[in-house]
Design a protein around this motif. Structure first.
Motif, PDB file in Angstrom:
ATOM      1  N   ASP A 133     -17.336  -4.396 -21.550  1.00 33.62           N
ATOM      2  CA  ASP A 133     -16.693  -5.783 -21.311  1.00 33.62           C
ATOM      3  C   ASP A 133     -15.362  -5.769 -20.826  1.00 33.62           C
ATOM      4  O   ASP A 133     -14.452  -4.673 -20.586  1.00 33.62           O
ATOM      5  CB  ASP A 133     -16.482  -6.332 -22.737  1.00 33.62           C
ATOM      6  CG  ASP A 133     -15.930  -7.909 -22.714  1.00 33.62           C
ATOM      7  OD1 ASP A 133     -16.161  -8.789 -22.130  1.00 33.62           O
ATOM      8  OD2 ASP A 133     -15.097  -7.831 -23.514  1.00 33.62           O
ATOM      9  N   ALA A 153     -19.030  -4.916 -16.686  1.00 30.79           N
ATOM     10  CA  ALA A 153     -19.663  -5.738 -17.050  1.00 30.79           C
ATOM     11  C   ALA A 153     -19.319  -7.096 -17.823  1.00 30.79           C
ATOM     12  O   ALA A 153     -19.064  -6.842 -18.930  1.00 30.79           O
ATOM     13  CB  ALA A 153     -21.110  -5.295 -17.469  1.00 30.79           C
ATOM     14  N   ASN A 156     -18.969 -11.520 -18.676  1.00 30.32           N
ATOM     15  CA  ASN A 156     -19.421 -12.996 -18.700  1.00 30.32           C
ATOM     16  C   ASN A 156     -18.386 -13.804 -17.637  1.00 30.32           C
ATOM     17  O   ASN A 156     -18.729 -14.837 -17.232  1.00 30.32           O
ATOM     18  CB  ASN A 156     -19.373 -13.589 -20.155  1.00 30.32           C
ATOM     19  CG  ASN A 156     -20.654 -13.492 -20.554  1.00 30.32           C
ATOM     20  OD1 ASN A 156     -21.658 -12.908 -19.991  1.00 30.32           O
ATOM     21  ND2 ASN A 156     -20.799 -13.949 -21.941  1.00 30.32           N
ATOM     22  N   TYR A 176     -20.980  -9.324 -12.973  1.00 29.35           N
ATOM     23  CA  TYR A 176     -20.439 -10.782 -13.161  1.00 29.35           C
ATOM     24  C   TYR A 176     -21.543 -11.598 -13.604  1.00 29.35           C
ATOM     25  O   TYR A 176     -22.281 -11.847 -12.691  1.00 29.35           O
ATOM     26  CB  TYR A 176     -19.613 -11.130 -11.981  1.00 29.35           C
ATOM     27  CG  TYR A 176     -18.537  -9.886 -11.765  1.00 29.35           C
ATOM     28  CD1 TYR A 176     -17.011 -10.125 -12.553  1.00 29.35           C
ATOM     29  CD2 TYR A 176     -18.635  -9.282 -10.996  1.00 29.35           C
ATOM     30  CE1 TYR A 176     -16.400  -9.298 -12.400  1.00 29.35           C
ATOM     31  CE2 TYR A 176     -17.643  -8.113 -10.708  1.00 29.35           C
ATOM     32  CZ  TYR A 176     -16.484  -8.352 -11.387  1.00 29.35           C
ATOM     33  OH  TYR A 176     -15.330  -7.252 -11.034  1.00 29.35           O
ATOM     34  N   ALA A 177     -21.576 -12.117 -14.764  1.00 28.19           N
ATOM     35  CA  ALA A 177     -22.472 -13.192 -15.163  1.00 28.19           C
ATOM     36  C   ALA A 177     -22.611 -14.302 -14.045  1.00 28.19           C
ATOM     37  O   ALA A 177     -21.860 -14.631 -13.827  1.00 28.19           O
ATOM     38  CB  ALA A 177     -22.320 -13.445 -16.517  1.00 28.19           C
ATOM     39  N   VAL A 194     -27.844 -12.825 -12.642  1.00 30.68           N
ATOM     40  CA  VAL A 194     -27.585 -12.247 -13.985  1.00 30.68           C
ATOM     41  C   VAL A 194     -27.130 -13.193 -15.130  1.00 30.68           C
ATOM     42  O   VAL A 194     -26.378 -14.003 -14.978  1.00 30.68           O
ATOM     43  CB  VAL A 194     -26.328 -10.985 -14.135  1.00 30.68           C
ATOM     44  CG1 VAL A 194     -25.833 -10.569 -15.310  1.00 30.68           C
ATOM     45  CG2 VAL A 194     -26.796  -9.988 -12.869  1.00 30.68           C
ATOM     46  N   PRO A 195     -28.043 -13.467 -16.366  1.00 31.69           N
ATOM     47  CA  PRO A 195     -27.501 -14.297 -17.265  1.00 31.69           C
ATOM     48  C   PRO A 195     -26.301 -13.800 -18.137  1.00 31.69           C
ATOM     49  O   PRO A 195     -25.720 -12.787 -17.799  1.00 31.69           O
ATOM     50  CB  PRO A 195     -28.579 -14.581 -18.247  1.00 31.69           C
ATOM     51  CG  PRO A 195     -29.115 -12.787 -18.076  1.00 31.69           C
ATOM     52  CD  PRO A 195     -29.072 -12.435 -16.607  1.00 31.69           C
ATOM     53  N   LYS A 196     -25.686 -14.799 -18.680  1.00 30.45           N
ATOM     54  CA  LYS A 196     -24.624 -14.576 -19.495  1.00 30.45           C
ATOM     55  C   LYS A 196     -24.967 -13.884 -20.729  1.00 30.45           C
ATOM     56  O   LYS A 196     -26.042 -14.073 -21.333  1.00 30.45           O
ATOM     57  CB  LYS A 196     -23.800 -15.863 -19.772  1.00 30.45           C
ATOM     58  CG  LYS A 196     -23.175 -16.371 -18.585  1.00 30.45           C
ATOM     59  CD  LYS A 196     -22.454 -17.661 -19.086  1.00 30.45           C
ATOM     60  CE  LYS A 196     -20.663 -17.164 -19.243  1.00 30.45           C
ATOM     61  NZ  LYS A 196     -19.990 -18.363 -19.476  1.00 30.45           N
ATOM     62  N   LYS A 197     -24.168 -12.961 -21.073  1.00 31.97           N
ATOM     63  CA  LYS A 197     -24.104 -12.246 -22.674  1.00 31.97           C
ATOM     64  C   LYS A 197     -24.138 -13.449 -23.686  1.00 31.97           C
ATOM     65  O   LYS A 197     -23.332 -14.378 -23.457  1.00 31.97           O
ATOM     66  CB  LYS A 197     -23.104 -11.482 -23.016  1.00 31.97           C
ATOM     67  CG  LYS A 197     -22.791 -10.164 -22.019  1.00 31.97           C
ATOM     68  CD  LYS A 197     -21.729  -9.243 -22.473  1.00 31.97           C
ATOM     69  CE  LYS A 197     -20.581 -10.010 -22.090  1.00 31.97           C
ATOM     70  NZ  LYS A 197     -19.292  -9.024 -22.225  1.00 31.97           N
ATOM     71  N   PHE A 208     -28.711  -9.702 -19.365  1.00 28.54           N
ATOM     72  CA  PHE A 208     -27.554  -9.490 -19.092  1.00 28.54           C
ATOM     73  C   PHE A 208     -27.443  -7.910 -19.109  1.00 28.54           C
ATOM     74  O   PHE A 208     -26.936  -7.019 -18.174  1.00 28.54           O
ATOM     75  CB  PHE A 208     -26.347  -9.728 -19.715  1.00 28.54           C
ATOM     76  CG  PHE A 208     -25.011  -9.319 -19.483  1.00 28.54           C
ATOM     77  CD1 PHE A 208     -24.392 -10.004 -18.603  1.00 28.54           C
ATOM     78  CD2 PHE A 208     -24.721  -8.144 -19.869  1.00 28.54           C
ATOM     79  CE1 PHE A 208     -22.892  -9.389 -18.060  1.00 28.54           C
ATOM     80  CE2 PHE A 208     -23.352  -7.869 -19.716  1.00 28.54           C
ATOM     81  CZ  PHE A 208     -22.460  -8.392 -18.728  1.00 28.54           C
ATOM     82  N   HIS A 260     -21.453 -11.222 -28.642  1.00 23.72           N
ATOM     83  CA  HIS A 260     -21.821 -10.889 -27.290  1.00 23.72           C
ATOM     84  C   HIS A 260     -22.173  -9.415 -27.049  1.00 23.72           C
ATOM     85  O   HIS A 260     -23.060  -8.953 -26.213  1.00 23.72           O
ATOM     86  CB  HIS A 260     -20.750 -11.585 -26.433  1.00 23.72           C
ATOM     87  CG  HIS A 260     -20.712 -12.950 -26.205  1.00 23.72           C
ATOM     88  ND1 HIS A 260     -19.676 -13.845 -25.441  1.00 23.72           N
ATOM     89  CD2 HIS A 260     -21.485 -13.951 -26.899  1.00 23.72           C
ATOM     90  CE1 HIS A 260     -20.037 -14.983 -25.522  1.00 23.72           C
ATOM     91  NE2 HIS A 260     -21.094 -14.972 -26.258  1.00 23.72           N
TER      92      HIS A 260
END
Length: 221
Positions: A8, A115, A117, A136-137, A142-145, A150, A174
């Protein structure tokens, strides 16, 4: 066997709070309106990060700032102040002390991934060129955490199986619960020593990122 350590960004590698405070302080000073205080910009931002959690980070910041400016009828100035915010925010975006040394040590034995959000671009936060991949979300589908998708994107970028990847982050919901739900190994960076708010157990809990190389080595058996 662990082949990849993915991270993160904000509040894990990047001292985002200091950078955001600097950005909002610059905007507050430039706006020069006693009704629009740093505390108000900050409170509105915190509210919008909750209300618009599924949106892109830049969109959330823009919506929050528009809301604050509208309190004084100055929402038409948004683009000007948003540009200033990001200019100062990135100028002050830096890794926490000791982060680069930890990454250097880990890179001798593992592929590293980044990686997030949010929108802390690695090359604008003093971390450019250090990662085998960056995600990058809400970019490239790519969805968000904490969405499973993700972490599936992390695995695809790493060209690895779930048990071969450790995901490191400061957010229990997350980073720990999300990654564990997709089968990744997890390290919870719990600087405050907070109790786990849910039933998912991180593989390892550390209080300082300096502990990470030994923690990953232990997971590798």
């Amino acid at each position: 066997m662990i082949t990849t350590v993915a991270f993160d960004a904000d509040d894990t590698l990047v001292d985002i709070r200091a950078a955001v405070t600097a950005g909002l302080s610059a905007v507050t000073a430039a706006v020069a309106d006693p009704a629009l205080t740093l505390e108000l910009f900050t409170a509105d931002a915190e509210e919008h990060w909750t209300l618009l959690a599924d949106r892109h980070a830049r969109d959330i910041r823009a919506a929050a700032m528009r809301h604050t400016l509208a309190r004084a009828g100055r929402e038409h100035e948004l683009d000007r102040w948003l540009e200033l915010f990001f200019e100062v925010r990135y100028a002050h975006s830096r890794p926490f002390d000791g982060v680069t040394a930890v990454l250097d040590k880990l890179s001798r034995d593992y592929r590293l991934g980044y990686a997030t959000n949010a929108n802390s671009l690695a090359d604008r936060c003093g971390l450019g060129g250090r990662f085998a991949f960056e995600l990058y979300a809400l970019e490239n589908g790519v969805p968000k955490k904490p969405a499973r998708g993700f972490f599936e994107a992390v695995l695809a970028a790493a060209s690895a199986q779930a048990h071969e990847v450790v995901y490191v982050g400061d957010s229990y919901d997350h980073d720990v619960a999300g990654a564990a739900g997709a089968g990744l190994r997890t390290v919870w960076l719990n600087r405050a020593g907070a109790p786990a708010p849910g039933p998912v157990r991180a593989d390892v809990v550390i209080a300082d990122l300096a502990e990470l190389p030994d923690a990953v080595a232990a997971l590798n058996g």
